[in-house]
Scaffold this motif. Structure first.
Motif, PDB file in Angstrom:
ATOM      1  N   LYS A 195       0.828  -1.216   0.000  1.00  0.00           N
ATOM      2  CA  LYS A 195       0.000   0.000   0.000  1.00  0.00           C
ATOM      3  C   LYS A 195       0.859   1.261   0.000  1.00  0.00           C
ATOM      4  O   LYS A 195       0.393   2.336  -0.398  1.00  0.00           O
ATOM      5  CB  LYS A 195      -0.937  -0.006   1.208  1.00  0.00           C
ATOM      6  CG  LYS A 195      -0.241   0.107   2.558  1.00  0.00           C
ATOM      7  CD  LYS A 195      -1.231   0.063   3.703  1.00  0.00           C
ATOM      8  CE  LYS A 195      -0.517   0.171   5.050  1.00  0.00           C
ATOM      9  NZ  LYS A 195      -1.472   0.113   6.197  1.00  0.00           N
ATOM     10  N   ASP A 196       2.136   1.122   0.420  1.00  0.00           N
ATOM     11  CA  ASP A 196       3.033   2.281   0.447  1.00  0.00           C
ATOM     12  C   ASP A 196       3.435   2.733  -0.959  1.00  0.00           C
ATOM     13  O   ASP A 196       4.014   3.804  -1.121  1.00  0.00           O
ATOM     14  CB  ASP A 196       4.294   1.949   1.253  1.00  0.00           C
ATOM     15  CG  ASP A 196       3.982   1.608   2.704  1.00  0.00           C
ATOM     16  OD1 ASP A 196       2.987   2.152   3.228  1.00  0.00           O
ATOM     17  OD2 ASP A 196       4.715   0.796   3.294  1.00  0.00           O
ATOM     18  N   LEU A 197       3.103   1.935  -1.959  1.00  0.00           N
ATOM     19  CA  LEU A 197       3.408   2.298  -3.339  1.00  0.00           C
ATOM     20  C   LEU A 197       2.553   3.469  -3.833  1.00  0.00           C
ATOM     21  O   LEU A 197       2.826   4.028  -4.895  1.00  0.00           O
ATOM     22  CB  LEU A 197       3.198   1.092  -4.274  1.00  0.00           C
ATOM     23  CG  LEU A 197       4.177  -0.073  -4.113  1.00  0.00           C
ATOM     24  CD1 LEU A 197       3.678  -1.298  -4.874  1.00  0.00           C
ATOM     25  CD2 LEU A 197       5.561   0.324  -4.611  1.00  0.00           C
ATOM     26  N   ALA A 198       1.540   3.825  -3.063  1.00  0.00           N
ATOM     27  CA  ALA A 198       0.624   4.894  -3.477  1.00  0.00           C
ATOM     28  C   ALA A 198       1.340   6.212  -3.728  1.00  0.00           C
ATOM     29  O   ALA A 198       0.901   7.025  -4.551  1.00  0.00           O
ATOM     30  CB  ALA A 198      -0.468   5.074  -2.422  1.00  0.00           C
ATOM     31  N   SER A 199       2.454   6.442  -3.042  1.00  0.00           N
ATOM     32  CA  SER A 199       3.173   7.706  -3.183  1.00  0.00           C
ATOM     33  C   SER A 199       4.288   7.649  -4.226  1.00  0.00           C
ATOM     34  O   SER A 199       5.027   8.616  -4.403  1.00  0.00           O
ATOM     35  CB  SER A 199       3.773   8.121  -1.833  1.00  0.00           C
ATOM     36  OG  SER A 199       4.683   7.129  -1.368  1.00  0.00           O
ATOM     37  N   GLU A 200       4.421   6.493  -4.938  1.00  0.00           N
ATOM     38  CA  GLU A 200       5.519   6.306  -5.867  1.00  0.00           C
ATOM     39  C   GLU A 200       5.069   6.430  -7.328  1.00  0.00           C
ATOM     40  O   GLU A 200       3.882   6.291  -7.640  1.00  0.00           O
ATOM     41  CB  GLU A 200       6.153   4.920  -5.659  1.00  0.00           C
ATOM     42  CG  GLU A 200       6.715   4.697  -4.270  1.00  0.00           C
ATOM     43  CD  GLU A 200       7.815   5.692  -3.915  1.00  0.00           C
ATOM     44  OE1 GLU A 200       8.629   6.011  -4.817  1.00  0.00           O
ATOM     45  OE2 GLU A 200       7.857   6.142  -2.763  1.00  0.00           O
ATOM     46  N   THR A 201       6.038   6.679  -8.203  1.00  0.00           N
ATOM     47  CA  THR A 201       5.770   6.664  -9.633  1.00  0.00           C
ATOM     48  C   THR A 201       5.816   5.218 -10.112  1.00  0.00           C
ATOM     49  O   THR A 201       6.853   4.553 -10.003  1.00  0.00           O
ATOM     50  CB  THR A 201       6.826   7.481 -10.406  1.00  0.00           C
ATOM     51  OG1 THR A 201       6.766   8.840  -9.977  1.00  0.00           O
ATOM     52  CG2 THR A 201       6.574   7.410 -11.903  1.00  0.00           C
TER      53      THR A 201
END
Length: 314
Positions: A195-201
């Protein structure tokens, strides 16, 4: 006398070029496209077709001066085309049989550009060393090709394993997982959960866009237990090799295909994120070829070599 009966009574090979021009023009519905395939001028194709029509005493096309489709085969021509195509297919196979005893020759292999770049080309030297008298010609395309018309011997395709008219032997399965550069992974120590991928490109692979069953970021996140799957922004690329190249350049996190990414991961150029999450693609790689060509020595040798390469890597 029917058109098919007239064609059977033609004196070959006098009219062989005319028949080839007719078949290609009917398939492309265009003299220009047929000329490009046959490596001659449109005028030459048109003249060959007219020669055929003069010999038969009847037209083989309805011609239109405007519109997208300029050539439409007559009803009689439509009935004759399947047998003509089957005849060319048998002629091609016959020539291959004649070359079986030859110590040299060309093996035409069709693969996707990404599979060629990331898997086949780094390994092809081993096949060439084992079969030095066989020249490999790669035909790279994202779309399925006509094995007969384009004189393809064998290929590797990615899918569910069903291609009409071709034998499909499964070569290998693959996993899907996120990858990025080691440097980016060190900078993103907060990536503890998918879920931490939400802030990534995110880098999206569109190479199989529209193919039923091809995994994407949404399906991988769903499998990983991420309820909110609104992570659709990012970089979109329609080539799997270019997707990995973008990841190698640090442009974001890619959802990689394991077959394509394996060498980059083994070399340390890329790292796999969340390795505890296993996600198998429902699609696989298959070796494909026409059933009547299965016993050709060069084809059989290449098929065996592909399978051995996969076995040695596991």
């Amino acid at each position: 006398m029917s058109l098919i009966e007239k064609l059977y009574r033609m004196k070959l090979p006098v009219h062989l070029n005319a028949l080839r021009a007719f078949e290609a023009s009917a398939r492309h519905q265009s003299f220009s496209a047929a000329a490009a395939e046959l490596n001659v001028t449109p005028a030459a194709v048109g003249q060959l077709v007219r020669t055929l029509e003069e010999w038969l005493g009847t037209p083989v096309f309805h011609r239109s001066a405007s519109g997208c489709i300029r050539l439409v085969p007559t009803e009689a021509a439509e009935r004759a085309l399947p047998e003509i195509r089957a005849g060319f297919d048998r002629l091609t196979l016959g020539l291959e049989r004649l070359k079986e005893g030859s110590a040299n020759g060309v093996l035409t292999v069709t693969v996707s550009p990404a599979f060629a770049a990331k898997w086949l080309l780094p390994r092809i030297e081993r096949f060439q060393s084992a079969w030095p008298d066989t020249d490999v010609r790669l035909d790279t395309s994202l779309k399925p090709v006509d094995f007969v018309a384009q004189r393809i011997d064998i290929g590797v395709r990615y899918g569910a394993g069903n291609w009409p008219g071709l034998v499909a032997d499964k070569l290998m399965d693959e996993q899907m997982y996120p990858v990025c550069t080691p440097g980016l992974a060190r900078e993103r120590r907060h990536l503890q959960h998918p879920k931490d991928l939400a802030s990534e490109t995110l880098i999206h692979d569109l190479s199989m866009d529209g193919h039923t069953g091809f995994p994407n970021w949404e399906t991988w996140l769903q499998h990983a237990g991420v309820v909110e799957r609104s992570m659709t922004r990012g970089l979109r690329i329609n080539n799997s090799a270019a997707v990995l190249q973008a990841a190698l350049e640090g442009r974001g996190i890619a959802l990689a295909r394991s077959v394509m990414a394996k060498d980059d991961i083994l070399s340390g150029r890329l790292v796999r994120l969340f390795p505890e999450i296993e996600f198998s693609s429902p699609l696989s790689y298959y070796v494909v070829y026409r059933p009547e060509c299965a016993s050709l020595p060069k084809l059989a040798a290449f098929r065996t070599w592909l399978q051995k390469e996969v076995e040695d890597a596991t």
